[in-house]
Design an enzyme around this catalytic site. Sequence first.
Site, PDB file in Angstrom:
ATOM      1  N   SER A   1       0.462  -1.707   0.242  1.00  0.00           N
ATOM      2  CA  SER A   1       0.189   0.227  -0.259  1.00  0.00           C
ATOM      3  C   SER A   1       0.861   1.449   0.093  1.00  0.00           C
ATOM      4  O   SER A   1       1.756   1.388  -0.925  1.00  0.00           O
ATOM      5  CB  SER A   1      -0.503  -0.092   1.048  1.00  0.00           C
ATOM      6  OG  SER A   1      -2.111   0.998   0.977  1.00  0.00           O
TER       7      SER A   1
ATOM      8  N   HIS B   1      -4.422  -1.090  -4.619  1.00  0.00           N
ATOM      9  CA  HIS B   1      -6.014  -1.494  -4.539  1.00  0.00           C
ATOM     10  C   HIS B   1      -7.249  -1.167  -5.134  1.00  0.00           C
ATOM     11  O   HIS B   1      -8.114  -1.277  -4.466  1.00  0.00           O
ATOM     12  CB  HIS B   1      -6.649  -0.969  -2.779  1.00  0.00           C
ATOM     13  CG  HIS B   1      -5.640  -1.133  -1.836  1.00  0.00           C
ATOM     14  ND1 HIS B   1      -4.942  -1.761  -1.256  1.00  0.00           N
ATOM     15  CD2 HIS B   1      -4.856  -0.690  -1.038  1.00  0.00           C
ATOM     16  CE1 HIS B   1      -4.602  -2.085  -0.383  1.00  0.00           C
ATOM     17  NE2 HIS B   1      -4.225  -0.743  -0.006  1.00  0.00           N
TER      18      HIS B   1
END
Length: 207
Positions: free
Chosen positions: A118, A159
């Site tokens: 991330s 994501h």
Amino acid sequence: MPNLFLTSSFADVAALFPEFAGNPAGRSVAFIPTASMVKAYRGYVDDGRHALRSLGMAVEELDIAAAPVEHIVRTLQQSGYIYVSGNTFCLLQEMRRKNVDCMLVGHLSQGKTYIGESAGTLVLSPDIACYAPMENPAAAPELKGTKGLALIPFYPLVHYRSEPFVEVCEKIMAAQQGRLDIRPITNHELFAVRSGVVEKWTVAKAV
């Protein structure tokens, strides 16, 4: 470019890590989840920690915001791998505060493998400003400038098509189309970077 295993959700692609880096069992990993507590969704960080341990790795927790510089230096030196996650803006702020960005570049240039999850993936891009809709820039009030570590020449978008980020990822893609080299990855994809070659890997979803 150094050896980079860049993910949205490490736990979802951890099965591919031995193929990338060899058998990591018994090796230590500096686990840097700095500023993840400011994020509304951070379950993937806990999942990532568990996935590393499931691979037989010794996880050395390293909060660069709280740890003394001497401890940061020692932990990075003694670890075979470096894992980074958190809030992108807070992460960059704390890296700069204690010169961790330069430390990382030095260790990676010597052959250590970097695991980005991330924010740990996003912070390697040339600049992090484009990720503001996904993150919370106000959580890093002391950050001066948004230039990233620039260890990759493109802009990963983590994501992608993964809840709860579907809408914001589409917003970023639309805003930056034709301006930046945005390259999206879902939670089941990653960028494997070795010897300057960037490959996009995908792991099959569990049925």
